[in-house]
Write an enzyme that holds these catalytic residues in place. Structure first.
Site, PDB file in Angstrom:
ATOM      1  N   HIS A 187      31.630  46.750  35.745  1.00  0.00           N
ATOM      2  CA  HIS A 187      32.541  47.774  35.231  1.00  0.00           C
ATOM      3  C   HIS A 187      31.833  48.620  34.181  1.00  0.00           C
ATOM      4  CE1 HIS A 187      36.354  46.226  37.007  1.00  0.00           C
ATOM      5  NE2 HIS A 187      35.653  45.103  37.053  1.00  0.00           N
TER       6      HIS A 187
ATOM      7  N   HIS B  20      39.909  43.658  43.768  1.00  0.00           N
ATOM      8  CA  HIS B  20      39.927  42.454  42.931  1.00  0.00           C
ATOM      9  C   HIS B  20      41.015  41.536  43.469  1.00  0.00           C
ATOM     10  CE1 HIS B  20      37.683  44.897  40.033  1.00  0.00           C
ATOM     11  NE2 HIS B  20      37.544  43.830  39.250  1.00  0.00           N
TER      12      HIS B  20
ATOM     13  N   HIS C  70      35.509  38.914  43.228  1.00  0.00           N
ATOM     14  CA  HIS C  70      35.731  37.550  42.725  1.00  0.00           C
ATOM     15  C   HIS C  70      36.081  36.591  43.870  1.00  0.00           C
ATOM     16  CE1 HIS C  70      35.310  38.879  38.602  1.00  0.00           C
ATOM     17  NE2 HIS C  70      36.163  39.852  38.861  1.00  0.00           N
TER      18      HIS C  70
END
Length: 362
Positions: free
Chosen positions: A20, A216, A240
């Site tokens: 990010h 995500h 993730h």
């Protein structure tokens, strides 16, 4: 916890797909713009700021995300700051041996006009989400020229800001030939996308227009969030995704379809998503089952880390060898959102640097 790595276990070129931009800002840059813009922050030097904005022990995702409120008002809405953080990220990643980076961010979180609500308690200014993307592109372009790294952007939709999603996908379309390669959905996974049609509509447009998609999912949320990402949002990658190992049917599907998992080991422990014992981390299972995954930093400012932190964890606790790192980076390159020609060039470059034959099957 691991913190900034004191050694480098893998010195060859690397690919990073999940970082990010707004979680990877230099401490000194925050202090510089706080002073320049006369914005008060509860820190006067780098040591004080580091204690304020970094996590050093397992916490919660909510606690981690709360760190951003201390420094984002300093950067958001300032043209010079926005371009500079992009330029500096390119430099920092190049120094870590990253040759290809996909950096993600929400244009709306860095804007102060044409956005509702205006984020971070800012007063209205004149930097729109559209201009934010232009500024980030300029910063990355300068960084690529100066540091020999290739950088592309992924624009983030935010789960609790459904109204921003349609503009986000339109910005992906507008800048798809100027550095933007994909769209992402980040935020509270307990807010399912199906009941927020703005997100679904944005992803439907992305599919129709050939814009690459990641989501995500399965970080703090359960396996159904991953199912939704794949089935409803047609995501090509999962950010993730640790929860998938708790659903054998879903996990088998992901293995069979070779869906790429953007794993962030150090982050996952500090957010409380995974067991602090790295030997029990889902990445150990991913590696054993030859899943398609990569290692990434997520928010290196907030975690006080570099890519070497995650690679050292993999080497020390997950038995990664140099060969494992090479194959993983080839998988990351193959799963990148680059156009076919640039992807092939990246793969060939890595194979040459790794001493592999060009026809090596990754």
């Amino acid at each position: 916890m691991a913190g900034v790595a004191s050694r480098t276990v893998f010195t060859k070129p690397k690919v990073e797909l999940h970082c990010h931009l707004d979680g990877a800002i230099r401490l000194k840059t925050i202090l510089h713009f706080a002073k320049k813009r006369k914005i008060q922050i509860p820190a006067e030097n780098e040591d004080e700021l580091r204690k304020l904005v970094t996590c050093s022990k397992p916490s919660t995702l909510t606690e981690v995300l709360s760190k951003f409120r201390y420094y984002m008002p300093v950067i958001a809405g300032d043209r010079e700051a926005i371009e500079q953080i992009a330029y500096e990220l390119a430099e920092d990643k190049a120094k870590e041996g990253i040759v290809y980076l996909e950096a993600r961010y929400s244009p709306h979180y860095l804007a102060n006009c044409n956005v509702h609500p205006i984020p971070w308690g800012q007063t209205e200014g004149n930097v729109s989400p559209d201009e934010v993307v232009h500024l980030v592109n300029q910063g990355f372009l300068r960084g690529q020229c100066d540091f020999g790294i290739k950088v592309r952007s992924i624009l983030c939709c935010i789960r609790h800001m459904e109204a921003w999603s349609l503009e986000t996908v339109e910005l992906c379309k507008k800048y798809r030939n100027d550095g933007v390669v994909g769209i992402d959905l980040a935020g509270d996974e307990l807010m399912n996308a199906e009941s927020h049609p703005g997100h679904v509509q944005a992803y439907e447009i992305a599919v129709k227009c050939g814009i690459h998609r990641t989501v995500h999912a399965g970080e703090a949320g359960p396996p159904p969030v991953v199912c939704e990402a794949l089935e409803i949002l047609k995501s090509e990658r999962i950010g993730h995704g640790y929860a998938i190992i708790n659903d054998p049917v879903l996990y088998k599907e992901i293995l069979q379809k070779k869906i790429h998992i953007e794993a962030c080991p150090y982050s996952s422990v500090l957010t409380g998503a995974c067991d602090p014992d790295f030997t029990k981390h889902p990445v150990v299972t991913f590696k054993k089952d030859k899943a398609n995954f990569s290692l990434n930093t997520d928010d290196p400012l907030v975690f006080g880390s570099t890519i070497h932190t995650d690679y050292n964890i993999a080497a020390d606790y997950m038995n990664f060898t140099e060969r494992d790192f090479m194959e993983m980076n080839l998988n990351a390159a193959a799963s990148s959102f680059l156009c076919p020609k640039e992807k092939e060039e990246l793969l060939n470059f890595l194979k040459t640097e790794y001493g592999m034959r060009q026809d090596f099957c990754h």
